[in-house]
Enzyme design. Structure first.
Site, short mmCIF file in Angstrom:
data_model
loop_
_atom_site.label_atom_id
_atom_site.label_comp_id
_atom_site.label_asym_id
_atom_site.label_seq_id
_atom_site.Cartn_x
_atom_site.Cartn_y
_atom_site.Cartn_z
N CYS A 55 73.85 54.40 12.03
CA CYS A 55 74.65 53.90 13.15
C CYS A 55 75.62 54.97 13.66
CB CYS A 55 75.44 52.66 12.74
SG CYS A 55 74.42 51.30 12.15
N ARG A 132 68.92 46.30 14.50
CA ARG A 132 69.21 47.44 15.38
C ARG A 132 68.50 47.17 16.71
NH1 ARG A 132 71.39 51.74 13.47
NH2 ARG A 132 70.64 51.45 11.35
#
Length: 215
Positions: A55, A132
């Protein structure tokens, strides 16, 4: 506190072509309401958790490309179930460690209402790690693209830019885009609709690029 326009999140998550659920939430740049962005493209992307390595790499890359998205009339919006204080701490850690300022808002969603409403977190999920995910919302507020990646695989910012450019090209010129299309390449004419059109278009009637002359 997150306030979703439709509170019953038992409905299936929105699909391509559906209107994006409106919501109000706190972000790293102040309170935010999705519908206030009508007239602009929106790229809403969820990440599993703050301070995770994949991330962090994505947010650094997105920050570096934010101006390109902005020039294409697109707002970037990050989201995870982490709290606002966690988001703020992560943004500051990125700034102090890597010298990168995150220029777009990151939405807090500790209640998981937005994540579930958008299908970024399954109703039966065993933990709170959001998928995601990427959702592209057009200026009229409709979902035009949806992408999901596993937590272990980072997204490609260049592909997100290409996807946005392709969607805008389709709208602007009433065309289709072929495999691997990028700005400046040939696009595809819409499919023919009648037998006469097929006969006029010739043997390649089912795949005609815009650079080809009409018969």
């Amino acid at each position: 506190m997150t306030d979703l326009t439709f509170q019953d999140t038992s409905f299936p998550p929105p699909r391509i072509g559906d209107e994006a659920p409106d919501f109000r939430a706190r972000t790293t740049q102040g309170d935010f309401t999705l519908s206030e962005l009508r007239g602009r493209w929106v790229m809403l992307f969820a990440h599993p958790a703050d301070f995770t390595p994949v991330c962090t790499s994505e947010f650094i890359a997105l920050a570096r490309s934010e101006e390109e998205f902005r020039e294409m009339n697109c707002v970037l919006l990050g989201l995870s179930v982490d709290s606002l204080p966690a988001h703020l701490a992560w943004v500051e850690a990125i700034r102090s460690r890597f010298g990168i300022c995150i220029p777009f808002p990151i939405i807090e969603d500790p209640s998981m209402i937005v994540s579930r409403a958008y299908g970024m977190l399954d109703h039966a999920a065993q933990d709170s790690a959001t998928v995601r995910a990427v959702l592209v919302i057009d200026p009229s507020g409709f979902i035009r693209a949806s992408l999901n990646y596993p937590a272990s695989v980072g997204r490609s910012v260049s592909e997100l830019l290409r996807l946005l450019a392709a969607l805008q090209e389709v709208d602007r010129n009433n065309v289709l885009t072929p495999e691997g299309w990028s700005p400046g390449n040939d696009t595809i004419k819409p499919p023919v609709q009648t037998q006469d059109d097929v006969a006029e278009a010739g043997p390649a009637w089912f795949l005609r690029t815009t650079s080809e002359r009409s018969s």
